[in-house]
Design a protein around this motif. Structure first.
Motif, PDB file in Angstrom:
ATOM      1  N   TYR A   1       0.935  -0.882  -0.185  1.00  0.00           N
ATOM      2  CA  TYR A   1       0.021   0.183  -0.042  1.00  0.00           C
ATOM      3  C   TYR A   1       1.200   1.269  -0.244  1.00  0.00           C
ATOM      4  O   TYR A   1       0.714   2.097  -0.541  1.00  0.00           O
ATOM      5  CB  TYR A   1      -0.809   0.215   1.247  1.00  0.00           C
ATOM      6  CG  TYR A   1      -2.207   0.653   0.738  1.00  0.00           C
ATOM      7  CD1 TYR A   1      -3.376   0.614   1.037  1.00  0.00           C
ATOM      8  CD2 TYR A   1      -2.228   2.050   0.897  1.00  0.00           C
ATOM      9  CE1 TYR A   1      -4.616   0.356   1.152  1.00  0.00           C
ATOM     10  CE2 TYR A   1      -2.986   3.156   0.588  1.00  0.00           C
ATOM     11  CZ  TYR A   1      -4.929   2.180   0.371  1.00  0.00           C
ATOM     12  OH  TYR A   1      -5.526   2.972   0.395  1.00  0.00           O
ATOM     13  N   ILE A   2       2.125   1.293   0.978  1.00  0.00           N
ATOM     14  CA  ILE A   2       3.155   2.839   0.982  1.00  0.00           C
ATOM     15  C   ILE A   2       3.441   2.829  -0.088  1.00  0.00           C
ATOM     16  O   ILE A   2       4.018   3.398  -0.454  1.00  0.00           O
ATOM     17  CB  ILE A   2       3.449   2.417   2.266  1.00  0.00           C
ATOM     18  CG1 ILE A   2       4.511   1.576   1.865  1.00  0.00           C
ATOM     19  CG2 ILE A   2       2.936   2.418   3.476  1.00  0.00           C
ATOM     20  CD1 ILE A   2       5.805   1.680   3.683  1.00  0.00           C
ATOM     21  N   THR A   3       3.989   1.716  -1.131  1.00  0.00           N
ATOM     22  CA  THR A   3       4.705   1.396  -1.982  1.00  0.00           C
ATOM     23  C   THR A   3       3.470   2.473  -3.992  1.00  0.00           C
ATOM     24  O   THR A   3       4.118   2.751  -4.085  1.00  0.00           O
ATOM     25  CB  THR A   3       5.020   0.181  -2.096  1.00  0.00           C
ATOM     26  OG1 THR A   3       5.705   0.054  -1.676  1.00  0.00           O
ATOM     27  CG2 THR A   3       6.269   0.318  -3.783  1.00  0.00           C
ATOM     28  N   VAL A   4       2.123   2.236  -3.266  1.00  0.00           N
ATOM     29  CA  VAL A   4       1.220   3.079  -4.052  1.00  0.00           C
ATOM     30  C   VAL A   4       1.427   4.166  -4.392  1.00  0.00           C
ATOM     31  O   VAL A   4       1.608   5.321  -4.903  1.00  0.00           O
ATOM     32  CB  VAL A   4       0.207   1.734  -4.332  1.00  0.00           C
ATOM     33  CG1 VAL A   4      -0.537   1.940  -5.285  1.00  0.00           C
ATOM     34  CG2 VAL A   4       0.608   0.883  -4.898  1.00  0.00           C
ATOM     35  N   THR A   5       1.414   4.341  -2.881  1.00  0.00           N
ATOM     36  CA  THR A   5       1.193   5.932  -2.530  1.00  0.00           C
ATOM     37  C   THR A   5       2.085   7.096  -2.483  1.00  0.00           C
ATOM     38  O   THR A   5       2.213   7.651  -2.583  1.00  0.00           O
ATOM     39  CB  THR A   5       0.567   6.054  -0.888  1.00  0.00           C
ATOM     40  OG1 THR A   5       1.557   5.558  -0.225  1.00  0.00           O
ATOM     41  CG2 THR A   5      -1.188   5.050  -0.498  1.00  0.00           C
ATOM     42  N   THR A   6       3.447   6.371  -2.330  1.00  0.00           N
ATOM     43  CA  THR A   6       4.977   6.901  -2.943  1.00  0.00           C
ATOM     44  C   THR A   6       4.654   6.665  -4.349  1.00  0.00           C
ATOM     45  O   THR A   6       5.019   8.687  -5.237  1.00  0.00           O
ATOM     46  CB  THR A   6       5.801   6.238  -2.533  1.00  0.00           C
ATOM     47  OG1 THR A   6       5.791   5.258  -0.941  1.00  0.00           O
ATOM     48  CG2 THR A   6       6.977   6.334  -2.418  1.00  0.00           C
ATOM     49  N   TYR A   7       4.044   6.221  -4.786  1.00  0.00           N
ATOM     50  CA  TYR A   7       4.291   6.182  -5.945  1.00  0.00           C
ATOM     51  C   TYR A   7       3.596   7.283  -6.981  1.00  0.00           C
ATOM     52  O   TYR A   7       4.015   8.036  -8.013  1.00  0.00           O
ATOM     53  CB  TYR A   7       3.802   5.054  -6.968  1.00  0.00           C
ATOM     54  CG  TYR A   7       3.791   5.757  -8.961  1.00  0.00           C
ATOM     55  CD1 TYR A   7       5.266   5.019  -9.342  1.00  0.00           C
ATOM     56  CD2 TYR A   7       2.662   5.415  -9.700  1.00  0.00           C
ATOM     57  CE1 TYR A   7       5.292   4.935 -11.209  1.00  0.00           C
ATOM     58  CE2 TYR A   7       2.941   5.374 -11.061  1.00  0.00           C
ATOM     59  CZ  TYR A   7       4.063   5.194 -11.756  1.00  0.00           C
ATOM     60  OH  TYR A   7       3.750   5.561 -13.096  1.00  0.00           O
ATOM     61  N   PHE A   8       2.236   7.470  -6.154  1.00  0.00           N
ATOM     62  CA  PHE A   8       1.683   9.244  -6.306  1.00  0.00           C
ATOM     63  C   PHE A   8       1.480   9.823  -6.056  1.00  0.00           C
ATOM     64  O   PHE A   8       0.525  10.604  -5.439  1.00  0.00           O
ATOM     65  CB  PHE A   8       0.016   8.337  -6.563  1.00  0.00           C
ATOM     66  CG  PHE A   8      -0.168   7.145  -7.502  1.00  0.00           C
ATOM     67  CD1 PHE A   8      -0.791   7.638  -9.292  1.00  0.00           C
ATOM     68  CD2 PHE A   8      -0.305   6.609  -7.436  1.00  0.00           C
ATOM     69  CE1 PHE A   8      -1.181   7.142  -9.935  1.00  0.00           C
ATOM     70  CE2 PHE A   8      -0.920   5.311  -8.368  1.00  0.00           C
ATOM     71  CZ  PHE A   8      -1.121   5.605 -10.004  1.00  0.00           C
ATOM     72  N   ALA A   9       2.121  10.384  -4.543  1.00  0.00           N
ATOM     73  CA  ALA A   9       2.997  10.948  -3.710  1.00  0.00           C
ATOM     74  C   ALA A   9       3.405  12.525  -4.637  1.00  0.00           C
ATOM     75  O   ALA A   9       3.484  12.894  -5.525  1.00  0.00           O
ATOM     76  CB  ALA A   9       4.274  11.250  -3.381  1.00  0.00           C
TER      77      ALA A   9
ATOM     78  N   LEU B   1      -5.538   7.458  -1.264  1.00  0.00           N
ATOM     79  CA  LEU B   1      -3.909   7.599  -1.609  1.00  0.00           C
ATOM     80  C   LEU B   1      -3.319   8.058  -0.320  1.00  0.00           C
ATOM     81  O   LEU B   1      -1.823   8.709  -0.331  1.00  0.00           O
ATOM     82  CB  LEU B   1      -3.690   7.968  -3.336  1.00  0.00           C
ATOM     83  CG  LEU B   1      -3.883   7.072  -4.004  1.00  0.00           C
ATOM     84  CD1 LEU B   1      -3.810   7.559  -5.350  1.00  0.00           C
ATOM     85  CD2 LEU B   1      -2.904   5.758  -3.620  1.00  0.00           C
ATOM     86  N   GLY B   2      -3.932   9.838  -0.591  1.00  0.00           N
ATOM     87  CA  GLY B   2      -3.651  10.645   0.692  1.00  0.00           C
ATOM     88  C   GLY B   2      -2.102  11.340  -0.160  1.00  0.00           C
ATOM     89  O   GLY B   2      -2.426  11.827  -1.496  1.00  0.00           O
ATOM     90  N   ALA B   3      -1.431  11.991   0.061  1.00  0.00           N
ATOM     91  CA  ALA B   3      -0.671  13.067   0.171  1.00  0.00           C
ATOM     92  C   ALA B   3       0.514  12.094  -0.545  1.00  0.00           C
ATOM     93  O   ALA B   3       1.604  12.911  -1.170  1.00  0.00           O
ATOM     94  CB  ALA B   3      -0.224  14.619   0.572  1.00  0.00           C
ATOM     95  N   GLY B   4       0.734  11.200   0.076  1.00  0.00           N
ATOM     96  CA  GLY B   4       2.275  10.504   0.438  1.00  0.00           C
ATOM     97  C   GLY B   4       3.295  10.557   1.206  1.00  0.00           C
ATOM     98  O   GLY B   4       3.180  11.838   2.181  1.00  0.00           O
ATOM     99  N   PHE B   5       4.888  10.471   1.350  1.00  0.00           N
ATOM    100  CA  PHE B   5       5.919  10.381   2.173  1.00  0.00           C
ATOM    101  C   PHE B   5       5.868  11.962   2.167  1.00  0.00           C
ATOM    102  O   PHE B   5       5.984  12.713   1.114  1.00  0.00           O
ATOM    103  CB  PHE B   5       6.645   9.428   2.060  1.00  0.00           C
ATOM    104  CG  PHE B   5       6.230   7.936   2.361  1.00  0.00           C
ATOM    105  CD1 PHE B   5       5.731   7.901   3.814  1.00  0.00           C
ATOM    106  CD2 PHE B   5       6.512   7.073   2.007  1.00  0.00           C
ATOM    107  CE1 PHE B   5       5.574   6.372   4.382  1.00  0.00           C
ATOM    108  CE2 PHE B   5       6.169   5.610   2.318  1.00  0.00           C
ATOM    109  CZ  PHE B   5       6.028   5.551   4.156  1.00  0.00           C
TER     110      PHE B   5
END
Length: 477
Positions: free
Chosen positions: A85-93, A304-308
């Motif tokens: 999950y955090i890998t996907v959100t990082t891609y769209f960060a 997705l949020g805003a990412g890291f």
């Protein structure tokens, strides 16, 4: 000299790790949690010592036969989902710095998966617990002693450029391990298990461990952290109920205040009083503003949020999500100052649900270990440490409401230990009486049970047959 000593210890461990990779796990947690290299003065502070140990450990994991399959518990499954999950959100960060934090978190998660593969059996599990708790207890002992000698004139801090550098960060870490220190002290004092040289002088080791426990409690107070205070107040009732001679503790506290006249420093009282007047505190209101920003980002992107590292987005974008502007300057309170809003802002409500599910499963598993282990002679210590981690994680959830430490390696270490304890509990076979000194890593002999376990009529006879006939030591205060 300090730099050279640390380098010798870490460098000297690498050959042993290559042949015994489980030592690499202990070294990795020691470096990651305690950050001993940050206590140096020159070259050692910037050396990638954790990476050195991690690479050798992974290489040894591949070639060794001394490992177990990864146990696919529900905690492992949720950890795998969280990793994806955090890998996907990082891609769209939104921030280009997102992959930097992703890299750090992935290293922690990787070792969380590796740990249950290399750590098994009573001895290795207890050594891991001692390393994890002792890494923070070092600062608790040092900080508590320093605070008492100086009358609390200075703030207790951790090593610079580490997860526990700030006063609130260190306070959170000490809250998480404080219940474990209480159980460790009792384990040494009553000599529950044989840990070799550590069990040679149980009274001395027990009293030393109790001293570390009380000094760590004092160090938490003198971090001057309001979040740490709330966390300490949250776990204090559970630890008080676990302690013995409660009347003596109450009497000592009353005498200290009424007869000796012990009082808290005025600076400490003033700091705590700001909890009631948070609306007048710019620091507190900056946190409220940051909470609103992260919440609004998640509302716009719930999955997705805003990412890291969303703190690195342009100021105009950040303030467009703020509910209000404060009188402070510059008006950029970026740090979330809450593990909940940190995860919500980074990964949306979907990522937050996965993260909290992981913690919930961990707490439920610890509760199961605590209840079931008391009926298995020689395994009661597992329930004691399960209780300690339950309370420590509860403190983490309370104090973490005011600190952005969602990806704290100490928390993931507790998850890994929980997975190990569950596997050890599930693989226990029917106990058979053994002679003392015949245990091996796969089949461990029974040991004296902790004194506060409640025996049921059904297992009294089996427990008596499995324990040694050595008299128990006297109760510790």
């Amino acid at each position: 000299m300090r730099d050279i000593l640390i380098l010798i210890i870490i460098g000297g461990s690498l050959p042993f790790i290559l042949f015994m990779p489980w030592i690499g796990v202990l070294m990795w947690y020691w470096i990651g949690i305690m950050n001993p290299h940050r206590l140096g003065w020159t070259f050692i502070t910037d050396m990638p010592v954790a990476m050195m140990v991690g690479v050798v450990t992974l290489a040894a994991l591949v070639i060794t036969r001394d490992r177990k399959p990864l146990p696919f518990t529900r905690e492992i499954v949720v950890l795998l989902i969280f990793t994806g999950y955090i890998t996907v959100t990082t891609y769209f960060a939104w921030s280009h710095m997102a992959w930097v934090q992703w890299d750090t978190v992935m290293k922690i998660l990787l070792m969380t998966f590796v740990t249950p593969m290399l750590i098994y059996g009573r001895t290795r599990t207890l050594l891991l617990i001692l390393v994890v708790a002792g890494s923070i207890a070092f600062y608790g002992f040092k900080g508590g002693l320093f605070s008492i000698l100086t009358g609390g004139a200075h703030m207790v801090l951790g090593p610079q450029r580490s997860f526990i550098a700030g006063n609130t960060d260190l306070g959170l870490a000490m809250i998480m391990v404080l219940p474990m220190l209480l159980i460790i002290a009792r384990m040494f004092r009553e000599n529950w298990v044989d840990l070799g040289i550590l069990s040679r002088s149980p009274k001395i080791a027990g009293y030393a461990a109790y001293s570390v426990f009380w000094l760590t409690a004092a160090a938490i107070i003198f971090t001057y952290s309001r979040g740490a205070l709330l966390g300490l107040l949250a776990i204090a009732p559970f630890m008080f109920l676990k302690m013995r001679r409660k009347g003596s503790l109450i009497l000592a506290a009353v005498l200290a205040v009424t007869v000796i006249g012990v009082t808290l420093p005025e600076r400490l009282v003033s700091r705590w009083q700001t909890i009631q007047t948070y609306e007048e505190d710019h620091s507190a209101m900056q946190r409220v503003q940051a909470w609103g920003v992260n919440w609004n980002m998640a509302v716009e992107r719930p999955l997705l949020g805003a990412g890291f590292n969303n703190v690195y987005i342009p100021n105009s974008v950040w303030m467009s999500y703020a509910n209000f502007e404060g009188p402070w300057h510059p008006n950029t309170a970026r740090v979330a100052h809450s593990l909940y809003f940190q995860v919500i802002g980074h990964h949306g409500f979907g990522g937050f649900a996965v993260f909290m599910t992981m913690i919930l499963f961990t707490l439920l598993t610890l509760n199961r270990i605590r209840r079931q282990s008391r009926h298995i002679p020689g395994k009661e210590w597992m329930g004691q440490f399960a209780w300690a981690m339950q309370v420590g994680l509860f403190g983490y959830l309370v104090a973490g409401a005011f600190l952005d430490r969602a990806y704290f390696d100490l928390m993931f270490a507790m998850v890994a230990i929980t997975i190990i304890l569950r596997r050890e509990l599930d693989t226990v076979e029917a106990p058979a009486p053994q002679q003392v000194g015949t245990e091996n890593p796969g089949h461990e002999s029974s040991s004296p049970a902790p004194r506060d376990f409640v025996r049921t009529p059904e297992n009294v006879q089996a427990s008596h047959a499995a324990t040694t006939d050595r008299p128990m030591s006297r109760q510790a205060p």
